[in-house]
Write an enzyme that holds these catalytic residues in place. Structure first.
Site, PDB file in Angstrom:
ATOM      1  N   CYS A  32       4.377  -3.534  -2.309  1.00 56.01           N
ATOM      2  CA  CYS A  32       3.464  -2.406  -2.491  1.00 56.01           C
ATOM      3  C   CYS A  32       4.275  -1.174  -2.875  1.00 56.01           C
ATOM      4  CB  CYS A  32       2.665  -2.126  -1.219  1.00 56.01           C
ATOM      5  SG  CYS A  32       1.637  -0.631  -1.361  1.00 56.01           S
ATOM      6  N   CYS A  68       3.976   1.957  -0.277  1.00 49.67           N
ATOM      7  CA  CYS A  68       4.427   1.935   1.110  1.00 49.67           C
ATOM      8  C   CYS A  68       5.726   2.732   1.265  1.00 49.67           C
ATOM      9  CB  CYS A  68       4.635   0.491   1.568  1.00 49.67           C
ATOM     10  SG  CYS A  68       3.097  -0.348   2.030  1.00 49.67           S
ATOM     11  N   HIS A  78      -0.460   0.937   5.318  1.00 50.87           N
ATOM     12  CA  HIS A  78      -0.954   0.083   4.236  1.00 50.87           C
ATOM     13  C   HIS A  78      -2.291  -0.575   4.557  1.00 50.87           C
ATOM     14  CE1 HIS A  78      -0.523  -2.612   0.725  1.00 50.87           C
ATOM     15  NE2 HIS A  78      -1.077  -3.529   1.523  1.00 50.87           N
ATOM     16  N   ASN A 110     -11.179   5.197  -6.311  1.00 44.29           N
ATOM     17  CA  ASN A 110     -11.787   3.889  -6.491  1.00 44.29           C
ATOM     18  C   ASN A 110     -11.459   3.039  -5.277  1.00 44.29           C
ATOM     19  OD1 ASN A 110     -12.641   4.536  -9.136  1.00 44.29           O
ATOM     20  ND2 ASN A 110     -10.619   4.007  -9.936  1.00 44.29           N
ATOM     21  N   HIS A 166      -3.288  -0.359  -1.221  1.00 40.92           N
ATOM     22  CA  HIS A 166      -2.851   0.728  -0.332  1.00 40.92           C
ATOM     23  C   HIS A 166      -3.789   1.920  -0.520  1.00 40.92           C
ATOM     24  CE1 HIS A 166       0.647   2.566   1.930  1.00 40.92           C
ATOM     25  NE2 HIS A 166      -0.152   3.597   1.716  1.00 40.92           N
ATOM     26  N   HIS A 202      -5.401   5.049  -1.555  1.00 41.69           N
ATOM     27  CA  HIS A 202      -4.956   6.070  -2.507  1.00 41.69           C
ATOM     28  C   HIS A 202      -6.128   6.560  -3.351  1.00 41.69           C
ATOM     29  CE1 HIS A 202      -4.996   2.532  -5.165  1.00 41.69           C
ATOM     30  NE2 HIS A 202      -5.011   3.372  -6.186  1.00 41.69           N
ATOM     31  N   GLN A 259      -6.734   9.268  -7.057  1.00 43.91           N
ATOM     32  CA  GLN A 259      -6.069   9.584  -8.315  1.00 43.91           C
ATOM     33  C   GLN A 259      -6.531  10.937  -8.825  1.00 43.91           C
ATOM     34  OE1 GLN A 259      -5.643   6.292 -11.298  1.00 43.91           O
ATOM     35  NE2 GLN A 259      -6.987   5.166  -9.911  1.00 43.91           N
TER      36      GLN A 259
END
Length: 326
Positions: free
Chosen positions: A31, A34, A87, A128, A139, A141, A143
């Site tokens: 990942c 991480c 994570h 998303n 993970h 997140h 944007q």
């Protein structure tokens, strides 16, 4: 190749980037978000990283022009907002309250920074969630895209809210707040924000979040409002994950005013587009939606709003038990 292509039929810019074909799809043994990777390092709580497979770049080359069609440089910035070092967390509602507040503070800080860049016309902060949406990395997140143009949907909202203000002398979003407050579609509110299913919902469990104070940008929120925004977003995502008793795939978009010009008639808001009709059925955007951009709604919004309110009550009870409510 990275460029913008103009659609003269709709007035939209299409972002074209060949590098996007190389992005990884849900790697199982690694990942990049991480702690301890080359990009992340250690000792952070929230992190803003450059997107390694961007649609836009401030170094984008000037494209060769066509005889008829219009191209432009794909100027801008694409970044990843890593919301936690953890994570395995499923969604925003599982973050500690202070951690969620740090995420919102990062949104505010990056808005202030990009406002100073004359090449940025509009900032799209979005999230998303879920394999069905097409999330390539699991993970937690979000944007951002710093755009050199104002996207079509934002332009339509601006035009309609400007026309409403000129006709009636009030903010269209503030009027919607009056209509939705204490109505059967209202799902949750705190001192600064209200979450509701809009009268004109397109998605089965669509949620909109409006600040009660008339502001255009995240940078205008004070510290208390920032904490309250973190709170309402956690309750909203928790309600979405609770309503069908499974993780809800969704897209979320933060709508601020454009950076160039004056938009005192506009209003900051956030929209969630959950794509499930029930826990086994996806609401597909098929022929009529794709062909006309006009949505159909299978069911009655107020009935789904009641389901969300029931889910919200269970979420608040859980957050209270965990000591994570305001």
């Amino acid at each position: 190749m990275r460029e913008l292509r103009y659609n003269p039929l709709t007035g939209q810019w299409i972002m074209v980037s060949a590098v996007r074909r190389n992005r990884p799809w849900r790697p199982r043994d690694f990942c990049p978000f991480c702690p301890g990777t080359e990009e992340t390092g250690y000792g952070w709580e929230v992190l803003l990283l450059p997107n390694r497979f961007p649609m836009l770049s401030f170094d984008a080359p000037k494209p060769e022009q066509e005889e008829f069609y219009i191209k432009a440089r794909a100027i801008g910035q694409c970044s990843v907002i890593v919301e936690t070092p953890e994570h395995e967390l499923r969604d925003l509602d599982e973050l500690p309250k202070k951690q969620m507040t740090k995420v919102v503070e990062l949104w505010r800080e990056v808005t202030a920074k990009l406002m100073e860049n004359s090449r940025v016309a509009y900032l799209a902060i979005f999230r998303n969630k879920g394999e069905e949406i097409g999330v390539s990395l699991t993970h937690p997140h979000g944007q951002l895209y710093a755009l050199p143009f104002i996207p079509l949907k934002a332009r339509l909202k601006i035009e309609n809210s400007r026309n409403y203000y000129h006709r009636f002398g009030e903010c269209l979003f503030c009027r919607i707040l009056k209509e939705e407050a204490n109505e059967e579609r209202a799902i949750y509110e705190n001192e600064s924000f209200i979450a509701f299913m809009p009268f004109f919902a397109s998605w089965p469990f669509e949620i909109h979040v409006y600040p009660k104070r008339h502001v255009q940008y995240l940078t205008q929120l004070n510290s208390k409002e920032t904490r309250n925004l973190a709170d309402v977003l956690q309750v909203a995502t928790g309600s979405l994950n609770e309503v069908l008793e499974r993780d809800m795939p969704y897209a979320m978009m933060v709508f601020q005013a454009p950076f160039k010009g004056k938009y005192s008639f506009y209003h900051l808001h956030i929209e969630f587009y959950p794509i499930l009709r029930d826990n086994r059925k996806i609401k597909y955007t098929a022929g009529i939606e794709l062909g006309t951009w006009e949505f159909t709604y299978d069911g009655i919004p107020e009935e789904n709003a009641e389901k969300l309110k029931e889910a919200c009550r269970r979420v608040i009870k859980r957050l209270n038990a965990e000591g994570r409510c305001l």
